[in-house]
Motif scaffolding. Structure first.
Motif, short mmCIF file in Angstrom:
data_model
loop_
_atom_site.label_atom_id
_atom_site.label_comp_id
_atom_site.label_asym_id
_atom_site.label_seq_id
_atom_site.Cartn_x
_atom_site.Cartn_y
_atom_site.Cartn_z
N SER A 47 -3.32 -6.28 45.35
CA SER A 47 -2.04 -6.26 44.63
C SER A 47 -0.93 -6.88 45.47
O SER A 47 -0.02 -7.53 44.94
N ALA A 48 -0.99 -6.69 46.80
CA ALA A 48 0.02 -7.29 47.67
C ALA A 48 -0.07 -8.81 47.63
O ALA A 48 0.96 -9.51 47.62
N GLN A 49 -1.29 -9.35 47.60
CA GLN A 49 -1.48 -10.79 47.48
C GLN A 49 -0.87 -11.30 46.16
O GLN A 49 -0.26 -12.37 46.12
N GLN A 50 -1.03 -10.51 45.13
CA GLN A 50 -0.48 -10.90 43.83
C GLN A 50 1.04 -10.90 43.83
O GLN A 50 1.68 -11.76 43.22
N VAL A 51 1.63 -9.94 44.53
CA VAL A 51 3.09 -9.91 44.64
C VAL A 51 3.58 -11.14 45.41
O VAL A 51 4.56 -11.79 45.02
N ALA A 52 2.89 -11.47 46.50
CA ALA A 52 3.27 -12.65 47.29
C ALA A 52 3.17 -13.92 46.44
O ALA A 52 4.04 -14.80 46.51
N GLU A 53 2.12 -14.01 45.64
CA GLU A 53 1.98 -15.18 44.77
C GLU A 53 3.10 -15.24 43.74
O GLU A 53 3.61 -16.33 43.42
N ALA A 54 3.49 -14.09 43.22
CA ALA A 54 4.60 -14.06 42.25
C ALA A 54 5.88 -14.55 42.90
O ALA A 54 6.68 -15.26 42.27
N ILE A 55 6.10 -14.19 44.16
CA ILE A 55 7.29 -14.64 44.89
C ILE A 55 7.24 -16.16 45.06
O ILE A 55 8.24 -16.86 44.87
N ARG A 56 6.08 -16.67 45.40
CA ARG A 56 5.95 -18.12 45.59
C ARG A 56 6.18 -18.86 44.28
O ARG A 56 6.76 -19.95 44.27
N ARG A 57 5.73 -18.27 43.18
CA ARG A 57 5.98 -18.92 41.87
C ARG A 57 7.47 -18.97 41.55
O ARG A 57 7.92 -19.83 40.79
N LEU A 58 8.22 -18.03 42.12
CA LEU A 58 9.68 -18.03 41.94
C LEU A 58 10.35 -19.08 42.83
O LEU A 58 11.56 -19.26 42.79
N GLY A 59 9.54 -19.74 43.67
CA GLY A 59 10.09 -20.71 44.61
C GLY A 59 10.43 -20.10 45.96
O GLY A 59 11.04 -20.75 46.81
N GLY A 60 10.01 -18.84 46.18
CA GLY A 60 10.31 -18.17 47.43
C GLY A 60 9.19 -18.26 48.44
O GLY A 60 8.15 -18.89 48.20
N GLU A 61 9.39 -17.61 49.58
CA GLU A 61 8.41 -17.59 50.65
C GLU A 61 7.98 -16.16 50.90
O GLU A 61 8.81 -15.24 50.89
N ALA A 62 6.68 -15.98 51.13
CA ALA A 62 6.16 -14.62 51.33
C ALA A 62 4.98 -14.63 52.28
O ALA A 62 4.20 -15.58 52.32
N LEU A 63 4.87 -13.56 53.04
CA LEU A 63 3.70 -13.26 53.86
C LEU A 63 3.14 -11.92 53.39
O LEU A 63 3.88 -11.07 52.88
N VAL A 64 1.85 -11.71 53.60
CA VAL A 64 1.22 -10.44 53.25
C VAL A 64 0.76 -9.75 54.52
O VAL A 64 0.21 -10.38 55.43
N ASP A 65 1.01 -8.45 54.60
CA ASP A 65 0.54 -7.64 55.72
C ASP A 65 -0.18 -6.42 55.16
O ASP A 65 0.36 -5.74 54.27
N GLY A 66 -1.36 -6.13 55.67
CA GLY A 66 -2.15 -5.02 55.17
C GLY A 66 -2.17 -3.82 56.08
O GLY A 66 -3.02 -2.94 55.92
N GLY A 67 -1.24 -3.76 57.03
CA GLY A 67 -1.24 -2.68 58.01
C GLY A 67 -0.81 -1.33 57.46
O GLY A 67 -0.04 -1.24 56.49
#
Length: 302
Positions: A47-67
């Protein structure tokens, strides 16, 4: 046109769904680069990967951390990863949390400790990981997620309520310590329909409590003009503020019947006319010493 949080770097814990997801997306809409933290979120298709992808689709930048927020070393690594990618960390949203609801008599100590460990020590770990970096750059915005369960109590949530009120105390002191370093620390108390509230609130009420209706309040707590030491309540598009106040009370001195006087005058002690919002814990000392005939300045040290 430049956005409010253009090029600011934000970390949101527990951002794989619910409030965290809404916060991450809202921060990105306002121009922030976002680290989407969620336990196990670095797994493919999470789900975190999906949120990051949604941010990128908005034209934003995102990293995912699973810690896991309970693991300080992992939180340090998360902060270092964000700084290596974007050069700084400006915003920390301590949102990760869990519920283990039961009446206190039926609750195990393991469940009590687990909730405190995730909410309180999780926030401490993340905050400690960003603190020196924010001090050095003379800029930081930290938001603790508190709750009405901590502020006012809720049946069956002794562990959760204790954790959430502990975060208010943490915010109060960190706001004082961070002020001269450009670090502002606030609390957000959301009312939202998330996985954590499923089965707790009636279905008709849940419909009006979309997490997205809370996140505008978060943006107000992390901008350049953000307040500090504010407890912002938010839900269903409505926003309020909570205060921890101090009444003027009474003075009974060394009277032989001091205990009896206190019992008899509790209505005066709790009377709210003339109550104040103390600037620090020393205000209690100053008020009580003043009523006893002493006048002194007390100051906390670095």
């Amino acid at each position: 046109m430049k956005k409010d949080l253009q090029d600011r770097v934000a970390i949101v814990t527990g951002a794989g769904g619910g409030l965290g997801r809404a916060h991450a997306l809202e921060l990105a809409r306002h121009g922030a680069r976002v680290v989407v933290n969620d336990l196990g979120g670095d797994r493919e298709g999470s789900s975190a990967q999906q949120v990051a992808e949604a941010i990128r689709r908005l034209g934003g930048e995102a990293l995912v951390d699973g810690g896991d927020v309970r693991d300080f070393a992992r939180m340090e690594a998360m902060v270092e990863g964000a700084a290596a990618r974007w050069g700084r960390v400006d915003i920390l949203v301590n949102n990760a949390g869990i519920l283990r609801d039961k009446s206190f008599g039926k609750m195990t100590l393991d469940d009590f400790r687990l909730v405190l460990d995730v909410h309180v020590m999780g926030a401490v770990n993340c905050t400690k990981a960003v603190w020196e970096r924010m001090r050095a750059q003379k800029h930081g915005r930290i938001v603790m997620t508190t709750s009405s369960s901590g502020l006012y109590g809720n049946f069956g949530q002794a562990n959760y309520g204790a954790a959430k009120m502990a975060l208010v105390g943490l915010m109060q002191t960190l706001a004082l310590e961070g002020e001269k370093h450009g670090i502002r620390v606030n609390c957000l108390a959301p009312s939202a329909a998330t996985g954590m509230t499923a089965g707790v609130l009636p279905e008709d009420a849940l419909a009006g409590l979309a997490p997205e209706k809370v996140s505008p309040g978060l943006v107000a707590l992390v901008g350049d003009d953000a307040p500090t030491r504010m407890i912002l309540l938010a839900g269903a598009g409505s926003f309020e503020c909570a205060h921890v106040t101090l009444t003027h009370g009474v003075f009974v001195g060394d009277a032989p019947d001091a205990a009896a006087q206190v019992r008899a005058r509790l209505h005066e002690i709790r009377a709210r006319n003339g109550e104040t919002v103390p600037g620090s814990g020393w205000e209690q000392y100053k008020l009580e010493l003043a009523k006893a005939g002493f006048a002194m300045e007390l100051a906390a040290t670095e």
